[in-house]
Scaffold this motif. Sequence first.
Motif, mmCIF file in Angstrom:
data_model
loop_
_atom_site.group_PDB
_atom_site.id
_atom_site.type_symbol
_atom_site.label_atom_id
_atom_site.label_comp_id
_atom_site.label_asym_id
_atom_site.label_seq_id
_atom_site.Cartn_x
_atom_site.Cartn_y
_atom_site.Cartn_z
ATOM 1 N N VAL A 254 -5.075 47.141 -13.642
ATOM 2 C CA VAL A 254 -3.815 47.607 -14.215
ATOM 3 C C VAL A 254 -3.579 46.832 -15.506
ATOM 4 N N ARG A 255 -3.220 47.549 -16.575
ATOM 5 C CA ARG A 255 -2.976 46.924 -17.874
ATOM 6 C C ARG A 255 -1.542 47.183 -18.298
ATOM 7 N N GLN A 256 -0.863 46.128 -18.721
ATOM 8 C CA GLN A 256 0.498 46.220 -19.227
ATOM 9 C C GLN A 256 0.505 45.876 -20.711
ATOM 10 N N ARG A 257 1.009 46.777 -21.534
ATOM 11 C CA ARG A 257 1.126 46.497 -22.957
ATOM 12 C C ARG A 257 2.359 45.630 -23.178
ATOM 13 N N LEU A 258 2.135 44.403 -23.672
ATOM 14 C CA LEU A 258 3.230 43.466 -23.867
ATOM 15 C C LEU A 258 3.929 43.664 -25.200
ATOM 16 N N SER A 259 3.151 44.108 -26.199
ATOM 17 C CA SER A 259 3.705 44.407 -27.518
ATOM 18 C C SER A 259 2.785 45.407 -28.186
ATOM 19 N N ARG A 260 3.040 45.679 -29.434
ATOM 20 C CA ARG A 260 2.212 46.639 -30.161
ATOM 21 C C ARG A 260 0.763 46.183 -30.245
ATOM 22 N N HIS A 261 0.537 44.864 -30.236
ATOM 23 C CA HIS A 261 -0.810 44.344 -30.459
ATOM 24 C C HIS A 261 -1.406 43.600 -29.260
ATOM 25 N N VAL A 262 -0.649 43.361 -28.199
ATOM 26 C CA VAL A 262 -1.102 42.500 -27.106
ATOM 27 C C VAL A 262 -0.968 43.218 -25.771
ATOM 28 N N GLY A 263 -1.972 43.028 -24.912
ATOM 29 C CA GLY A 263 -1.946 43.610 -23.576
ATOM 30 C C GLY A 263 -2.486 42.631 -22.545
ATOM 31 N N LEU A 264 -2.064 42.800 -21.296
ATOM 32 C CA LEU A 264 -2.488 41.937 -20.202
ATOM 33 C C LEU A 264 -3.031 42.817 -19.074
ATOM 34 N N THR A 265 -4.225 42.473 -18.572
ATOM 35 C CA THR A 265 -4.877 43.276 -17.539
ATOM 36 C C THR A 265 -5.174 42.419 -16.318
ATOM 37 N N LEU A 266 -4.839 42.944 -15.149
ATOM 38 C CA LEU A 266 -5.216 42.353 -13.872
ATOM 39 C C LEU A 266 -6.266 43.257 -13.246
ATOM 40 N N PHE A 267 -7.417 42.689 -12.845
ATOM 41 C CA PHE A 267 -8.490 43.514 -12.296
ATOM 42 C C PHE A 267 -9.127 42.820 -11.097
ATOM 43 N N GLY A 268 -9.811 43.604 -10.285
ATOM 44 C CA GLY A 268 -10.489 43.035 -9.126
ATOM 45 C C GLY A 268 -11.354 44.070 -8.441
ATOM 46 N N ASP A 269 -12.267 43.602 -7.593
ATOM 47 C CA ASP A 269 -13.098 44.498 -6.805
ATOM 48 C C ASP A 269 -13.594 43.765 -5.561
ATOM 49 N N ALA A 270 -13.944 44.529 -4.555
ATOM 50 C CA ALA A 270 -14.453 43.969 -3.303
ATOM 51 C C ALA A 270 -15.353 44.998 -2.643
ATOM 52 N N VAL A 271 -16.384 44.530 -1.935
ATOM 53 C CA VAL A 271 -17.281 45.412 -1.212
ATOM 54 C C VAL A 271 -17.618 44.778 0.133
ATOM 55 N N ARG A 272 -17.705 45.630 1.142
ATOM 56 C CA ARG A 272 -18.061 45.204 2.489
ATOM 57 C C ARG A 272 -19.300 45.986 2.888
ATOM 58 N N ALA A 273 -20.331 45.284 3.340
ATOM 59 C CA ALA A 273 -21.592 45.946 3.673
ATOM 60 C C ALA A 273 -22.058 45.510 5.052
ATOM 61 N N ARG A 274 -22.384 46.482 5.891
ATOM 62 C CA ARG A 274 -22.867 46.199 7.242
ATOM 63 C C ARG A 274 -24.139 46.986 7.522
ATOM 64 N N LEU A 275 -25.030 46.360 8.286
ATOM 65 C CA LEU A 275 -26.229 47.037 8.757
ATOM 66 C C LEU A 275 -25.891 47.893 9.971
ATOM 67 N N ALA A 276 -26.847 48.741 10.352
ATOM 68 C CA ALA A 276 -26.598 49.658 11.463
ATOM 69 C C ALA A 276 -26.344 48.928 12.768
ATOM 70 N N ASP A 277 -26.881 47.709 12.920
ATOM 71 C CA ASP A 277 -26.654 46.956 14.154
ATOM 72 C C ASP A 277 -25.308 46.230 14.162
ATOM 73 N N GLY A 278 -24.495 46.420 13.119
ATOM 74 C CA GLY A 278 -23.174 45.824 13.061
ATOM 75 C C GLY A 278 -23.098 44.505 12.326
ATOM 76 N N SER A 279 -24.237 43.909 11.993
ATOM 77 C CA SER A 279 -24.236 42.620 11.306
ATOM 78 C C SER A 279 -23.930 42.796 9.826
ATOM 79 N N LEU A 280 -23.380 41.744 9.216
ATOM 80 C CA LEU A 280 -23.081 41.774 7.786
ATOM 81 C C LEU A 280 -24.366 41.685 6.985
ATOM 82 N N LEU A 281 -24.420 42.455 5.916
ATOM 83 C CA LEU A 281 -25.604 42.460 5.073
ATOM 84 C C LEU A 281 -25.646 41.187 4.229
#
Length: 301
Positions: A254-281
């Motif tokens: 998400v980006r918020q424009r603070l003024s005509r020339h300045v902006g602030l962005t908050l970003f993130g990501d996450a991934v969860r991966a499991r094998l067929a036997d239920g264990s974490l990859l």
Amino acid sequence: VPVVDLRSERFDIRGELRKPFAGFSALRLRAGVTDYVHDEVEDGAISTTFKNKAYDTRIELQHEPIAGFKGVIGLQTSQRKFSAEGEEAYVQPTVTRRTGLFVLEEYRLGDWRFEAALRHDRQTTHAETSGIERSHNGTSASLGAVWKFRPGYQLGASLTRASRAPTPEELYARGLHMATATYERGDANLRAETSNNIDLSLRKTSGDTTFGVSVFRNRINGYIHGTTLDELDGLQLLQYAQQNATFTGIEAQVRQRLSRHVGLTLFGDAVRARLADGSLLPRIPPARAGLRLDATWNAWQ
């Protein structure tokens, strides 16, 4: 402490011919040659030398609109020669050749944009020391749609079925790889991965506040990964193997424009991966979050 003495050279050529013949608006060519070598130096002496020489070519033909459809058809080829000599030559010299044929199409209807793609690849990997050669074929296809349901907002969805052939390291590795503190063992009988993916997104593209969020779920048949069989003094015995796996993730900003020339962005990501036997990859990146400040002034960014 070991050090690396590295040299890499790459030469590229790109060109485009407008209206090459009837029915087509452009012919594009991209080709490149990469010559890479690095020496791993310990106590002033070269212990291992890695070499990688690769060629790649991509040709695209963009056709004139046909019943509202715009798109390209193309051919892509590559060849990679890899070798390692010395104490840590954990992969025997290999030659990998790959050829792919593809088509991409786009269609617009009011506030909707539809996209479709189809690709077929053939890969052959030859191990020069053992004489073993493995060939893999794979077909990938995708369908996507973007709906601008109101000014500045859009929803997107895509379905993809993709194929990936194993790399030479996954097929033929057998030896010590100190850069990752592993002793790696490949499997020449690995088959190509096949994944079925769904991706959903929501974006706001105008105004003082803009954002984008997407979620995905990938089910991969025969996912190739390194599984640890044993460990001693921080050195892992790594075996490349296959098992069905499921990846679930989210990406947002998400980006918020603070003024005509300045902006602030908050970003993130996450991934969860499991094998067929239920264990974490193993070896999956951790979740992350970040804050970014951007500014523009005249020609500066």
